[in-house]
Design an enzyme around this catalytic site. Sequence first.
Site, PDB file in Angstrom:
ATOM      1  N   CYS A   1       8.471 -65.854  -6.372  1.00 53.67           N
ATOM      2  CA  CYS A   1       8.991 -66.787  -5.368  1.00 53.67           C
ATOM      3  C   CYS A   1       7.917 -67.308  -4.425  1.00 53.67           C
ATOM      4  O   CYS A   1       8.183 -68.189  -3.606  1.00 53.67           O
ATOM      5  CB  CYS A   1      10.108 -66.116  -4.583  1.00 53.67           C
ATOM      6  SG  CYS A   1      11.353 -65.396  -5.667  1.00 53.67           S
ATOM      7  N   HIS A  35      11.143 -66.811   4.811  1.00 54.57           N
ATOM      8  CA  HIS A  35      11.547 -66.580   3.421  1.00 54.57           C
ATOM      9  C   HIS A  35      13.071 -66.441   3.376  1.00 54.57           C
ATOM     10  O   HIS A  35      13.712 -67.060   2.535  1.00 54.57           O
ATOM     11  CB  HIS A  35      10.850 -65.333   2.884  1.00 54.57           C
ATOM     12  CG  HIS A  35      11.066 -65.107   1.433  1.00 54.57           C
ATOM     13  ND1 HIS A  35      10.731 -66.037   0.473  1.00 54.57           N
ATOM     14  CD2 HIS A  35      11.587 -64.044   0.753  1.00 54.57           C
ATOM     15  CE1 HIS A  35      11.039 -65.566  -0.729  1.00 54.57           C
ATOM     16  NE2 HIS A  35      11.559 -64.358  -0.580  1.00 54.57           N
ATOM     17  N   GLU A  65      11.540 -58.996   7.162  1.00 61.48           N
ATOM     18  CA  GLU A  65      10.838 -60.173   7.680  1.00 61.48           C
ATOM     19  C   GLU A  65      10.978 -60.280   9.189  1.00 61.48           C
ATOM     20  O   GLU A  65      10.021 -60.644   9.882  1.00 61.48           O
ATOM     21  CB  GLU A  65      11.350 -61.444   7.002  1.00 61.48           C
ATOM     22  CG  GLU A  65      10.512 -62.669   7.334  1.00 61.48           C
ATOM     23  CD  GLU A  65      10.818 -63.870   6.470  1.00 61.48           C
ATOM     24  OE1 GLU A  65      10.041 -64.844   6.530  1.00 61.48           O
ATOM     25  OE2 GLU A  65      11.835 -63.855   5.737  1.00 61.48           O
ATOM     26  N   LYS A  83      16.890 -71.824   2.962  1.00 66.23           N
ATOM     27  CA  LYS A  83      17.577 -71.289   1.784  1.00 66.23           C
ATOM     28  C   LYS A  83      19.080 -71.146   2.024  1.00 66.23           C
ATOM     29  O   LYS A  83      19.850 -71.044   1.069  1.00 66.23           O
ATOM     30  CB  LYS A  83      16.994 -69.936   1.393  1.00 66.23           C
ATOM     31  CG  LYS A  83      15.624 -69.985   0.740  1.00 66.23           C
ATOM     32  CD  LYS A  83      15.212 -68.611   0.253  1.00 66.23           C
ATOM     33  CE  LYS A  83      13.833 -68.622  -0.399  1.00 66.23           C
ATOM     34  NZ  LYS A  83      12.744 -68.730   0.597  1.00 66.23           N
ATOM     35  N   HIS A  96      17.976 -70.273  -3.290  1.00 59.96           N
ATOM     36  CA  HIS A  96      16.619 -69.796  -3.559  1.00 59.96           C
ATOM     37  C   HIS A  96      16.080 -70.517  -4.791  1.00 59.96           C
ATOM     38  O   HIS A  96      16.521 -70.278  -5.912  1.00 59.96           O
ATOM     39  CB  HIS A  96      16.629 -68.287  -3.778  1.00 59.96           C
ATOM     40  CG  HIS A  96      15.274 -67.661  -3.700  1.00 59.96           C
ATOM     41  ND1 HIS A  96      14.106 -68.374  -3.849  1.00 59.96           N
ATOM     42  CD2 HIS A  96      14.888 -66.368  -3.498  1.00 59.96           C
ATOM     43  CE1 HIS A  96      13.074 -67.569  -3.740  1.00 59.96           C
ATOM     44  NE2 HIS A  96      13.523 -66.342  -3.531  1.00 59.96           N
ATOM     45  N   PHE A 134       8.776 -61.293  -5.975  1.00 58.67           N
ATOM     46  CA  PHE A 134       8.856 -60.027  -6.704  1.00 58.67           C
ATOM     47  C   PHE A 134       7.445 -59.623  -7.127  1.00 58.67           C
ATOM     48  O   PHE A 134       6.635 -60.448  -7.543  1.00 58.67           O
ATOM     49  CB  PHE A 134       9.720 -60.185  -7.954  1.00 58.67           C
ATOM     50  CG  PHE A 134      11.209 -60.179  -7.695  1.00 58.67           C
ATOM     51  CD1 PHE A 134      11.720 -59.993  -6.428  1.00 58.67           C
ATOM     52  CD2 PHE A 134      12.091 -60.361  -8.752  1.00 58.67           C
ATOM     53  CE1 PHE A 134      13.094 -59.979  -6.209  1.00 58.67           C
ATOM     54  CE2 PHE A 134      13.465 -60.352  -8.547  1.00 58.67           C
ATOM     55  CZ  PHE A 134      13.963 -60.161  -7.268  1.00 58.67           C
TER      56      PHE A 134
END
Length: 420
Positions: free
Chosen positions: A166, A306, A317, A338, A343, A406
């Site tokens: 991502c 994010h 975060e 998002k 996403h 990831f």
Amino acid sequence: MELKRVVVTGLGALTPVGNTVEETWNNLVAGKSGAGPITHFDASLFKSQFACEVKNFNATDFIDRKDARKMDLYAQYAVVAAKQAVEDSGLNVEAEDLDKIGVIYGVGIGGIHTFEQEVGNYYCNIENGPRFSPFFIPKMIADIAAGQISIMYGFRGPNFTTTSACASSSNAISDAFNYIRLGKANVILAGGAEAAVSESGVGGFTAMHALSTRNDSPETASRPFSASRDGFVIGEGAGCLVLEELEHAKARGAKIYAELVGAGLSADAYHMTASHPEGLGAVLVMRNALEDAGMKPEDIDYINVHGTSTPVGDVSEVKAIKTLFGEHAYKLNISSTKSMTGHLLGAAGAVEAMAAVLAVQNDIVPPTINHEDGDEDEAIDYKLNFTFNKAQKRTVNAALSNTFGFGGHNACVIFKKYAE
């Protein structure tokens, strides 16, 4: 060596909330969700039956039919966003040194639709022997989006794909930034594309318990920083930024959206899929970006986080922001686009960087939608300004955009208002 300055002179976007930059931005500011029931395949047997899909897209409206047949959907998205960005930039391709124009595109997965179709056809017709399309491999591979864009325009500069889940397209922007400021290119199209709303894409993420299962209300499913969040909403699309060396842009009279001033990279070195619970990698990547930009935490006005709407990721975060920014964290605007786009995986960084650029240009922070009064997680500090539910006007001199992938891959880019 004196590093060259890098500016943004063109934007392109194909997203679940708009098929152009203008439509996407207007719908982000309006707080419109792009989520709905999946239409790409029959998802009735899946635990998660909705996604943020691109809507009303017909590749042949933009690409020659013969060429479109040779591209996976993700590459079609990539090409369309790039064409928008080049047109927006006003770049006269015929008058440019094409050896000094590059394409760096981020892709998380690549041609998953093509892979499913070809392997499915093989097993359905196995008694007839192995039969595969000669375009199977070139349609599927992750680097072909950058390749197709370069072929379309004849760009012979740096050309490759970044893959860091991502964080992929933020890595692409970071690499493009460095090539230009080192004098290796005059212009680079930096972006990302993804089209993983497919049986195996949705099935794989569902098996990991990564996706929301709020099937009764898809448009409210992506709810970053709310206690009731239950996973992310998978999305698709593409974003593209034309990054250009400042003097080159000035010489041709280009409009300038913003200046790209810093980029940071780091790793969590912690877990295959989970972010570090204390946000250590996130702190490091933001600190690296600030140092690269020669800026202090107090110089940032807005963070496009994010913010995927996952139980662990959102908390880590927030911890990272509080650790790095201290008291200034409470003066920032924070938002997760998002919540509207879902996403976009490998395309997320590019689309969210575009949102940060437009926030700087327009002095408007898009919201984090779907938060309800009382829907609060005790692990999240709600004294922070998450820009819940409604866009906010404020001076945005500098904006930071985070993406985490990831594998523990972290990337961060910083844009600020352009000044001579």
